[in-house]
Design an enzyme around this catalytic site. Structure first.
Site, mmCIF file in Angstrom:
data_model
loop_
_atom_site.group_PDB
_atom_site.id
_atom_site.type_symbol
_atom_site.label_atom_id
_atom_site.label_comp_id
_atom_site.label_asym_id
_atom_site.label_seq_id
_atom_site.Cartn_x
_atom_site.Cartn_y
_atom_site.Cartn_z
ATOM 1 C CD GLU B 311 -2.509 -1.411 2.687
ATOM 2 O OE1 GLU B 311 -2.831 -0.351 3.225
ATOM 3 O OE2 GLU B 311 -2.966 -2.509 3.013
ATOM 4 C CB CYS B 403 -8.906 1.540 7.943
ATOM 5 S SG CYS B 403 -8.218 0.855 6.429
#
Lengths: 640, 640
Positions: B311, B403
């Site tokens: 990421e 998240c």
């Protein structure tokens, strides 16, 4: 039914000049010695008396693994055998004999011979066919043994291996008490046919057929195996369970090329072999179905196959250039498959793919110097990309899983065995190389002497030397890439159009000693286009000349290769350069290059980049990364 | 130095119509309830009296993790707070109070409050800042507490959190016996500034600065931490060690945007906050350096950031469309960073990026119905591709690491807080929405009423209602995408050219109640081009109209989207369609499509595919995959 063509064995082909002699010399002088050196610990591990440093979790792919021990070394022995036949070398022979001795010493009383299990886990033989590589390793031992016997006449390894195979034949089969299993990684299937052909013992052919037809049947053998091991069955990442292993269904019911690309090539090569030997047309049909799927939807233009993850075929038209896998071994496996299909079906399309893979996706796997190897053969490369991914974009000395280097060595050493075939009334030339070949046709010996600068030139001279004058066909392959071919026999033109079918010009006449053929194949630089469903290649063009696929390297063309576009009308110039990359034909053109607009560094703007002129130089794909590693490279150029 | 602009808080902005009201209604009516429902087990896990099913290896990202427990729930509480302010809802308030009670009950005597450690591993607090998320979770608790206090006036959570932060302030710091550590995942830095602004307590600002300036100093805190844990230090996959954490060097010495994209956005947002509050121009310069690197080299046209693996930011111009990561949270983090830079530096370029991310890479993260979420926001999609990769190409109900959903909810609920700022003598309009805002300028209250169909139309009507007539500047943002803007005040044209700088038209006059502005921004469909070094976008064009980036969906345009090419001269037609995707402007054009040549299925051939006419329909990127999931989608179309 017998098989339609019989390949002329490598023992009867003498390559004495040209492109492949150069490759074979490097293979013999550099590749074989460095591979032996770099395999030293694996070879010594074959000595069961020698203690190895303990490992926490020995794994089949580790130095001490079921794969690593036997198969990579076996492929090296096979390569050495091919080399020894033409170039006797006592030091090399001693190295091979030493390995043969170690195998003979390691072999169990009952014939079993897998060093990983013998050393680490003797009680668990044949308990994990899915993941371990026992039968795969056995297959490579068989191929090595046959080659070494053919090359040197020495029987020792052949005897060891026949003992092992007899043991395997006791363990596996349809009779009560026998295992119904088959290898997770196919290979033994094609090896058993080789052994059958070499020894004439029909049980080896039958065992190969057994492995092939048990594959993917229900209840699933791998499920039962997992259960016995107390493990959850492996459901794979995509597609049907066990598609990774080509074991999701019986092989005759499979319709697309799925799973691990090397495994698939080996498996279907073995199936084509068995189909050819047994006349099983249904099995051959299954092979043709998968073949068609590969070459129409799942093969790179280099003849490479296999994507990420899991080194597997993914889905139709999914051919990403940068994030592909394209393992060297997979291109080699495709050569094997193509070669078998060619014998079984006698169609030039198989030779076309075989040639495509050989000159591109296979040869790219080894450096021109012969001492470094690619595992993955991407078609586009941005070196920084690989800082963030597993495989570094450079040829390397060796690999943790070192299957590719010795696979390359054995194929290059035996390339002569892929070039010619015979049938009762015809001699076939599949690959053009400078060589003498001896074969039998129309009941008598025939010698052909070929001289050519192929693949750089499309002219081939052939001297035809039958024992006595006789009527038979000389079937010369007219490659799929060739749109204009002409031939003369003894200086007189032959009209090829009427005699060419399925990719071969069949010149039938009463051939006499001293007859001369000259074949001329026009070899312009071609713009190649992919099917419009290949999303990574639309709007792009690849350059190909003869069988050679080209690429741009950063070292010649600067960085940002995707900023370059080749106009459709640009003239493409081909020139042989003696002093470059061992002698290659280079392709040049005037092209266009995007440049940023003025002094702005904007990442996005509503005006297109400025287009300026540039010139490009393309080199054969197989020869890339020999001047500089870890640089940009690109096969599919933007067009426009 | 004080910060140059002061954002008008969300509490003073009433969005009562238009695009964002629609999104906020869905957010309130659908998103908040489903998120609460799907978080039930996490919320219940906050109750330390409740036994959880034992886990083999509880991990911070699991249901019971240091991240999962507190931070996702805290973001939901924050979102609920924003919603409650404008739309009192007793049931919702009860749900929030229940969570606040659980936190209060869980809090340790000394103030410590991380449920993972309190429950699972109380002895190991603060021992693994690098990988665990204690300080990150604390940051989200802070943000929730401030929002809830602002929204409802209830102090309970604020008191709990201040107690916790006071404890953190005891544990961390430069004094003897204090830890010199800082979070692996930044977030608390910006939260502490928020808490400082809300409470006025300078130690919170100072603690934020401490975390920022300790980061990446040598000897490396994470090395010492690993050593104490008896583990090998994490060297990362690429770049300098700890670059994944933006901790490879002190933040002031970092020159490129590296590492985890969400972490980077949060960290630099916090740095910009601290720089603004303290007048630390060096720190602001460090922020500008990283900002420049992102927006000139590492940001997708959607405002998305972050690649694979990990990421993280990869390298300059590496913006793959299909294999990207582009997490929803990363676009949100970029909005935070942009918003802070806008206040600190007062330049419209920050608002441009904020707007780009909001209307594209952020909003794509949630379905139009508000009940499903994207974690990754690819810019090109071939659904079969993802059968072989981790993330399925569809919005989902929830995630293992959840998240993104609550991050979206809190941003949408508080979007009003991003639209306006004030300075002593100017009121700034950054985002155009239908809203009333109250702010203070030139020492008195000012009310602005904005009415607009933005982003579909470029016309904005503004009623200016100062308490009394007064001279000040109304600074209206002229977006970077807008090449032609015109304005009238009370019907009289204003020459914008001379008064526009750094992206804002500053209309300075003596404003009186009843003054009316009409701003008209020309909003043609634009062809957008990437910098020629972006190898994935060369030869391609993206369509943008106003702030909205478009894409083609398979559902409108058929499969094989890469077979389509948009000629540079094709007319682009924009039409608002009330009945489509909640009401969107659609872009249409005549284009060209490659088709295979005749009946041949050849994968490669030396003739180009046939080109035929086609028409295309493009829809806003944020709205894709709302009619059909797991279909092809493409932002960057081939041009030609």
């Amino acid at each position: 039914m017998t098989i339609s063509l019989t390949p002329v064995p490598w023992t009867d082909v003498d390559i004495h000049g040209g492109f492949w002699k150069q490759r074979q010399d490097v293979n013999r002088q550099v590749t074989l010695p460095v591979q032996h050196e770099r395999s030293r610990s694996r070879i010594e591990a074959l000595n069961l008396k020698r203690k190895l440093r303990p490992k926490k979790n020995p794994h089949p792919f580790d130095e001490g693994g079921a794969d690593g021990y036997d198969s990579d070394v076996a492929k090296w022995v096979e390569a050495a055998a091919y080399s020894l036949a033409g170039h006797p070398d006592r030091a090399l022979a001693r190295k091979v004999d030493r390995i043969v001795d170690l195998w003979a010493e390691a072999q169990a009383q009952d014939g079993y011979l897998n060093n990983y299990y013998l050393r680490r886990d003797p009680g668990r033989r044949w308990t994990d066919l899915q993941r371990q590589h026992e039968l795969y390793c056995a297959g490579h031992l068989i191929e090595a043994a046959v080659a070494y016997h053919q090359a040197t006449g020495k029987r020792k390894l052949l005897d060891v291996v026949c003992g092992y195979v007899d043991h395997i034949n006791d363990v596996f089969g349809p009779r009560p008490g026998q295992l119904r299993g088959y290898p997770g990684h196919p290979e033994i299937e094609l090896a058993l046919v080789k052994l059958y052909r070499h020894t004439g013992r029909p049980e080896y052919l039958k065992l190969s057929g057994f492995f092939i037809d048990k594959r993917g049947t229900k209840p699933h053998y791998f499920d039962r195996e997992s259960k016995a091991l107390g493990e959850a069955p492996d459901r794979g990442i995509a597609g049907e369970p066990y598609s990774q292993y080509q074991a999701h269904r019986p092989v005759r019911e499979q319709t697309t090329a799925d799973g691990h690309a090397v495994q698939l090539g080996y498996l279907f090569a073995g199936m084509a072999d068995v189909a050819g030997e047994t006349g099983d047309t249904e099995l051959l049909k299954a092979c043709k179905r998968i073949w068609k799927n590969i070459i129409e939807r799942r093969m790179y233009i280099t003849g490479g196959v296999g994507g990420r993850p899991m080194e597997r075929f993914t889905f139709d038209y999914d051919l990403p250039n940068e994030s592909a896998y394209v393992e060297t071994c997979a291109a080699i496996a495709l050569v094997f498959f193509a070669h078998r299909m060619l014998q079984a079906d006698g169609d030039g399309q198989y030779a076309d793919v075989m040639e495509r893979a050989l000159y591109n996706g296979v040869l790219s796997g080894v450096s021109l110097a012969g001492d470094q190897f690619f595992y993955a053969n991407y078609l586009a490369l941005c070196p920084e990309y690989y800082l963030f991914h597993h495989t570094r974009p450079r040829r390397r000395d060796w690999f943790h899983c070192a299957c590719c280097p010795s696979n390359l060595a054995r194929l290059i050493a035996s390339i002569g065995g892929y070039a010619f075939s015979s049938s009762p009334r015809a001699a076939f030339v599949h690959l053009y190389l400078t060589a003498s070949v001896e074969l039998e046709v129309a009941g008598q010996a025939l010698r052909l002497n070929l001289t050519t600068d192929y693949p750089w030139k499309g002219k081939v001279n052939i001297e035809v030397e039958p024992q006595r004058p006789a009527r038979f066909a000389l079937a010369l392959r007219i490659p799929g890439w060739c749109e204009r071919a002409a031939a003369t026999v003894n200086g007189k033109p032959v009209a090829l159009a009427g005699i060419t079918r399925k990719g071969y010009a069949r010149i039938v006449r009463r051939w006499a000693p001293g007859d001369r053929i000259e074949l001329n194949m026009a070899m312009p630089v071609e713009r190649m286009y992919a099917h419009p469903s290949v999303r990574n290649d639309t709007g792009r063009v690849a350059l190909q000349r003869g069988p050679i696929v080209y690429c741009l390297e950063e070292v010649d063309n600067g960085a940002d290769l995707n900023a370059i576009a080749l106009p459709r009308t640009a003239r493409l110039t081909a020139r042989f350069q003696d002093d470059l990359l061992g002698g290659v034909t280079v392709v040049s053109a005037r092209a266009r290059r995007l440049r940023k607009r003025g002094r702005t560094d904007a990442l996005y703007q509503n005006r297109p980049p400025v287009i300026g002129p540039t010139s490009i130089r393309a080199v054969p794909y197989y020869a890339w990364a020999n001047r500089k590693q870890e640089q940009e490279m690109l096969v599919w150029l933007r067009e426009g």
